[in-house]
Design a protein around this motif. Structure first.
Motif, PDB file in Angstrom:
ATOM      1  N   VAL A  54      55.364  78.405  40.288  1.00 30.40           N
ATOM      2  CA  VAL A  54      54.375  79.371  39.788  1.00 30.40           C
ATOM      3  C   VAL A  54      53.001  79.076  40.369  1.00 30.40           C
ATOM      4  CG1 VAL A  54      53.140  80.136  37.734  1.00 30.40           C
ATOM      5  CG2 VAL A  54      55.617  79.936  37.682  1.00 30.40           C
ATOM      6  N   LEU A  55      52.582  77.810  40.314  1.00 31.59           N
ATOM      7  CA  LEU A  55      51.275  77.442  40.860  1.00 31.59           C
ATOM      8  C   LEU A  55      51.224  77.642  42.368  1.00 31.59           C
ATOM      9  CD1 LEU A  55      50.565  74.198  38.782  1.00 31.59           C
ATOM     10  CD2 LEU A  55      49.625  76.487  38.439  1.00 31.59           C
ATOM     11  N   GLN A  56      52.327  77.357  43.031  1.00 37.76           N
ATOM     12  CA  GLN A  56      52.373  77.564  44.480  1.00 37.76           C
ATOM     13  C   GLN A  56      52.252  79.045  44.824  1.00 37.76           C
ATOM     14  OE1 GLN A  56      56.084  76.705  46.529  1.00 37.76           O
ATOM     15  NE2 GLN A  56      54.970  75.665  48.159  1.00 37.76           N
ATOM     16  N   GLY A  57      52.933  79.908  44.036  1.00 38.24           N
ATOM     17  CA  GLY A  57      52.841  81.342  44.274  1.00 38.24           C
ATOM     18  C   GLY A  57      51.437  81.873  44.036  1.00 38.24           C
ATOM     19  N   ILE A  58      50.783  81.369  42.973  1.00 40.45           N
ATOM     20  CA  ILE A  58      49.405  81.802  42.708  1.00 40.45           C
ATOM     21  C   ILE A  58      48.479  81.360  43.838  1.00 40.45           C
ATOM     22  CG2 ILE A  58      47.447  81.519  41.144  1.00 40.45           C
ATOM     23  CD1 ILE A  58      49.436  81.246  38.850  1.00 40.45           C
ATOM     24  N   GLY A  59      48.644  80.117  44.284  1.00 45.22           N
ATOM     25  CA  GLY A  59      47.808  79.652  45.395  1.00 45.22           C
ATOM     26  C   GLY A  59      48.065  80.416  46.680  1.00 45.22           C
ATOM     27  N   ARG A  60      49.333  80.734  46.938  1.00 46.36           N
ATOM     28  CA  ARG A  60      49.671  81.460  48.179  1.00 46.36           C
ATOM     29  C   ARG A  60      49.145  82.888  48.161  1.00 46.36           C
ATOM     30  NH1 ARG A  60      50.107  83.269  52.359  1.00 46.36           N
ATOM     31  NH2 ARG A  60      51.748  83.069  53.945  1.00 46.36           N
ATOM     32  N   GLU A  69      51.460  81.959  62.499  1.00 45.99           N
ATOM     33  CA  GLU A  69      50.166  81.306  62.530  1.00 45.99           C
ATOM     34  C   GLU A  69      49.870  80.696  61.163  1.00 45.99           C
ATOM     35  OE1 GLU A  69      47.171  83.980  63.803  1.00 45.99           O
ATOM     36  OE2 GLU A  69      48.205  84.582  65.649  1.00 45.99           O
ATOM     37  N   THR A  70      48.884  79.841  61.128  1.00 49.51           N
ATOM     38  CA  THR A  70      48.478  79.244  59.860  1.00 49.51           C
ATOM     39  C   THR A  70      47.864  80.313  58.965  1.00 49.51           C
ATOM     40  OG1 THR A  70      48.012  77.145  60.964  1.00 49.51           O
ATOM     41  CG2 THR A  70      47.056  77.475  58.770  1.00 49.51           C
ATOM     42  N   PRO A  71      48.349  80.467  57.729  1.00 58.07           N
ATOM     43  CA  PRO A  71      47.794  81.502  56.844  1.00 58.07           C
ATOM     44  C   PRO A  71      46.304  81.315  56.638  1.00 58.07           C
ATOM     45  CG  PRO A  71      49.832  80.612  55.940  1.00 58.07           C
ATOM     46  CD  PRO A  71      49.463  79.736  57.083  1.00 58.07           C
ATOM     47  N   ALA A  72      45.575  82.396  56.736  1.00 56.89           N
ATOM     48  CA  ALA A  72      44.127  82.361  56.554  1.00 56.89           C
ATOM     49  C   ALA A  72      43.766  82.761  55.131  1.00 56.89           C
ATOM     50  CB  ALA A  72      43.446  83.296  57.556  1.00 56.89           C
ATOM     51  N   ALA A 272      58.593  92.610  48.818  1.00 58.29           N
ATOM     52  CA  ALA A 272      57.444  92.153  49.603  1.00 58.29           C
ATOM     53  C   ALA A 272      57.652  90.729  50.122  1.00 58.29           C
ATOM     54  CB  ALA A 272      56.173  92.226  48.761  1.00 58.29           C
ATOM     55  N   SER A 273      58.192  89.853  49.269  1.00 55.67           N
ATOM     56  CA  SER A 273      58.311  88.436  49.633  1.00 55.67           C
ATOM     57  C   SER A 273      59.443  88.186  50.620  1.00 55.67           C
ATOM     58  CB  SER A 273      58.516  87.594  48.372  1.00 55.67           C
ATOM     59  OG  SER A 273      57.453  87.777  47.463  1.00 55.67           O
ATOM     60  N   LEU A 274      60.615  88.753  50.355  1.00 51.62           N
ATOM     61  CA  LEU A 274      61.794  88.477  51.180  1.00 51.62           C
ATOM     62  C   LEU A 274      62.065  89.572  52.204  1.00 51.62           C
ATOM     63  CD1 LEU A 274      64.207  87.093  48.425  1.00 51.62           C
ATOM     64  CD2 LEU A 274      62.616  85.845  49.885  1.00 51.62           C
ATOM     65  N   GLY A 275      61.892  90.834  51.799  1.00 53.97           N
ATOM     66  CA  GLY A 275      62.183  91.925  52.726  1.00 53.97           C
ATOM     67  C   GLY A 275      61.148  92.068  53.817  1.00 53.97           C
ATOM     68  N   ASN A 276      59.866  92.034  53.439  1.00 58.72           N
ATOM     69  CA  ASN A 276      58.790  92.216  54.417  1.00 58.72           C
ATOM     70  C   ASN A 276      58.155  90.908  54.867  1.00 58.72           C
ATOM     71  OD1 ASN A 276      59.215  94.961  53.983  1.00 58.72           O
ATOM     72  ND2 ASN A 276      57.595  95.112  52.448  1.00 58.72           N
ATOM     73  N   LEU A 277      58.642  89.775  54.322  1.00 62.02           N
ATOM     74  CA  LEU A 277      58.132  88.444  54.673  1.00 62.02           C
ATOM     75  C   LEU A 277      56.618  88.356  54.474  1.00 62.02           C
ATOM     76  CD1 LEU A 277      60.207  87.728  57.918  1.00 62.02           C
ATOM     77  CD2 LEU A 277      60.698  87.042  55.568  1.00 62.02           C
ATOM     78  N   GLU A 278      56.133  88.917  53.368  1.00 64.40           N
ATOM     79  CA  GLU A 278      54.716  88.861  53.024  1.00 64.40           C
ATOM     80  C   GLU A 278      54.551  87.959  51.810  1.00 64.40           C
ATOM     81  OE1 GLU A 278      53.001  93.149  54.448  1.00 64.40           O
ATOM     82  OE2 GLU A 278      54.090  93.085  52.547  1.00 64.40           O
ATOM     83  N   ALA A 279      54.522  86.658  52.075  1.00 63.12           N
ATOM     84  CA  ALA A 279      54.484  85.698  50.976  1.00 63.12           C
ATOM     85  C   ALA A 279      53.183  85.807  50.188  1.00 63.12           C
ATOM     86  CB  ALA A 279      54.663  84.281  51.512  1.00 63.12           C
ATOM     87  N   GLY A 280      52.074  86.051  50.863  1.00 59.31           N
ATOM     88  CA  GLY A 280      50.801  86.162  50.156  1.00 59.31           C
ATOM     89  C   GLY A 280      50.738  87.384  49.267  1.00 59.31           C
ATOM     90  N   TYR A 281      51.138  88.534  49.811  1.00 58.08           N
ATOM     91  CA  TYR A 281      51.137  89.758  49.013  1.00 58.08           C
ATOM     92  C   TYR A 281      52.177  89.679  47.900  1.00 58.08           C
ATOM     93  CZ  TYR A 281      51.322  94.733  47.885  1.00 58.08           C
ATOM     94  OH  TYR A 281      51.294  95.935  47.228  1.00 58.08           O
ATOM     95  N   GLY A 282      53.333  89.086  48.208  1.00 62.02           N
ATOM     96  CA  GLY A 282      54.345  88.899  47.169  1.00 62.02           C
ATOM     97  C   GLY A 282      53.860  87.976  46.069  1.00 62.02           C
ATOM     98  N   GLY A 283      53.108  86.926  46.433  1.00 62.98           N
ATOM     99  CA  GLY A 283      52.539  86.050  45.414  1.00 62.98           C
ATOM    100  C   GLY A 283      51.545  86.777  44.531  1.00 62.98           C
ATOM    101  N   ALA A 284      50.748  87.672  45.127  1.00 59.99           N
ATOM    102  CA  ALA A 284      49.812  88.458  44.328  1.00 59.99           C
ATOM    103  C   ALA A 284      50.552  89.383  43.365  1.00 59.99           C
ATOM    104  CB  ALA A 284      48.901  89.265  45.248  1.00 59.99           C
ATOM    105  N   LEU A 285      51.613  90.022  43.852  1.00 60.80           N
ATOM    106  CA  LEU A 285      52.402  90.912  42.983  1.00 60.80           C
ATOM    107  C   LEU A 285      53.056  90.136  41.850  1.00 60.80           C
ATOM    108  CD1 LEU A 285      54.142  93.220  45.639  1.00 60.80           C
ATOM    109  CD2 LEU A 285      52.277  93.829  44.090  1.00 60.80           C
TER     110      LEU A 285
END
Length: 315
Positions: A54-60, A69-72, A272-285
Motif C-alpha cells: 500500500v505504501l509503495q503504491g502511494i509513493g509510486r 527510464e528512471t521514473p520522474a 492501468a497498472s497491468l494492461g497499460n503498464l502505467e504503475a504511477g497512474y495505477g497507483g494514483a487510481l
C-alpha cells in the motif's frame, strides 16, 4: 474493647490493595504481555503483505510512467489526470458504476438476507442442515461462481431456456448489469443472512411473548422489537458488504471484461497498472479507491453508529 478496636484498625490499615475485588488483578499484566507477543507475528505478516504494498503504491503514484527510464517525480499530475484531466470522464464513469453495483447489491442482499435469517430463526426440523446449506453459494470462490453464472446467462444458457427469451445478457449495458447484480446477490445474501441470524438468536423469546400478550401483531413485533434489537448485527453486515462491493472486480471482469459500462474502479486500476503498464497512474487510481472506501466506511460508522469493535459507548 479498646484493644479489639485497635486490632481492627490495624488490620484495615494493613490490608493489601491486592485483595479480591480491589486494585489490579494478579497476572493481568502478564496476560497482556503474552497476548501482545502472540499478536506480533500476525502484525508483522500483515505489515509485509498489506502495509508495504500500500505504501509503495502511494509513493509510486507521485512518479511518471516512462518505460525504460528512471521514473520522474510528477507530484499530483496522476491524480489530476484522473480527477479533472484527460481521463476524468473514464474515472467518474467507473466511480458511478462502482456505486451503482454497491447500492443495488447491498440493498437486495440486506432484504433477502433478513428474510432468510427470519426463516432460519424459526423452530423446524433440519434447521441445522438448512443453516449449513445456505453457506454453499458464499463458500464458492467468486471467480468460479462468475464463470458458472456466465454460462447460465449465455444466449443459449439455462436462463434464456427457462424464461423462453433470447437475451444476450453480456452484450449490452443493462442486461449485463442485471446479470452481475443477480450473481453477486445469489452469492453473498447467505453471508448477510447468517450475520443477521446471529443477532436474532440473542433476542429473548420472552420479549416476543410479552408483546404478543399485549396485542402486538407480527408487523409491530418486527418493527418495534426485531429491528431495534438486531440493529447492531444488521449494520455490521451492511458495512462488511459495502466495503466488499466497493472493491468489486471478479464478477464484471469475468462477465464482460468491463465492457458495456460495467467498468468498476478496481477494473480501472488493474487495466492501468497491468494492461497499460502505467504503475504511477495505477497507483494514483488505487489510492483514490482506497480513500473512497475509507471515507465511506468512516461516514457509515459515524452517521449510523455501526459498532464494529464490540465496545459499548457510555452515554
Amino acid at each position: 474493647m479498646s484493644t479489639v478496636l485497635s486490632l481492627r484498625s490495624r488490620s484495615r490499615a494493613g490490608s493489601s490493595p491486592e485483595e479480591p475485588g480491589r486494585g489490579r488483578r494478579p497476572g493481568r499484566t502478564g496476560d497482556g504481555r503474552l497476548a501482545f507477543w502472540l499478536v506480533v507475528p500476525s502484525l508483522v505478516v500483515l505489515g509485509i503483505v498489506i502495509a508495504y504494498p500500500v505504501l509503495q503504491g502511494i509513493g509510486r503514484s507521485f512518479f511518471g510512467d516512462t518505460i525504460g527510464e528512471t521514473p520522474a517525480f510528477v507530484g499530483i499530475d496522476n491524480y489530476a489526470r484522473a480527477l479533472w484531466g484527460p481521463d476524468s470522464t473514464e474515472f467518474w464513469a467507473s466511480f458511478k458504476v462502482t456505486w451503482f453495483f454497491t447500492i443495488t447489491t447491498v440493498v437486495l442482499e440486506t432484504v433477502i438476507g433478513m428474510a432468510m435469517a427470519l426463516f432460519m430463526n424459526q423452530a423446524f426440523r433440519a434447521r441445522g442442515l438448512m443453516r449449513a446449506s445456505v453457506l454453499v453459494p458464499w463458500a464458492i470462490p467468486t471467480a468460479v461462481a462468475a464463470v458458472l453464472w456466465r454460462w447460465a446467462f449465455d444466449p443459449r444458457g439455462i436462463i434464456n431456456h427457462l424464461f423462453g427469451t433470447s437475451v444476450t445478457w453480456t452484450g449490452s449495458e443493462w442486461p449485463s448489469k442485471l446479470a452481475i447484480v443477480f450473481a453477486d446477490t445469489w452469492k453473498t445474501a447467505p453471508f448477510v443472512a447468517l450475520l443477521i441470524l446471529a443477532g436474532l438468536q440473542i433476542i429473548p423469546d420472552e420479549v416476543y411473548e410479552a408483546a404478543a400478550m399485549d396485542g402486538a401483531g407480527p408487523v409491530k413485533r418486527f418493527m418495534y422489537i426485531t429491528l431495534p434489537l438486531v440493529r447492531p448485527s444488521l449494520l455490521v453486515a451492511i458495512l462488511f458488504r459495502m466495503l466488499d462491493a466497493l472493491r468489486m472486480y471478479d464478477l464484471p471482469a469475468i462477465f464482460t471484461g468491463g465492457a458495456n459500462d460495467t467498468t468498476t474502479l478496481s477494473i480501472l486500476v488493474v487495466r492501468a497498472s497491468l494492461g497499460n503498464l502505467e504503475a504511477g497512474y495505477g497507483g494514483a487510481l488505487s489510492t483514490l479507491t482506497f480513500l473512497m472506501i475509507f471515507a465511506a466506511a468512516y461516514l457509515f460508522v459515524r452517521l449510523l453508529g455501526a459498532n464494529v469493535t464490540g465496545s459499548d459507548k457510555e452515554a
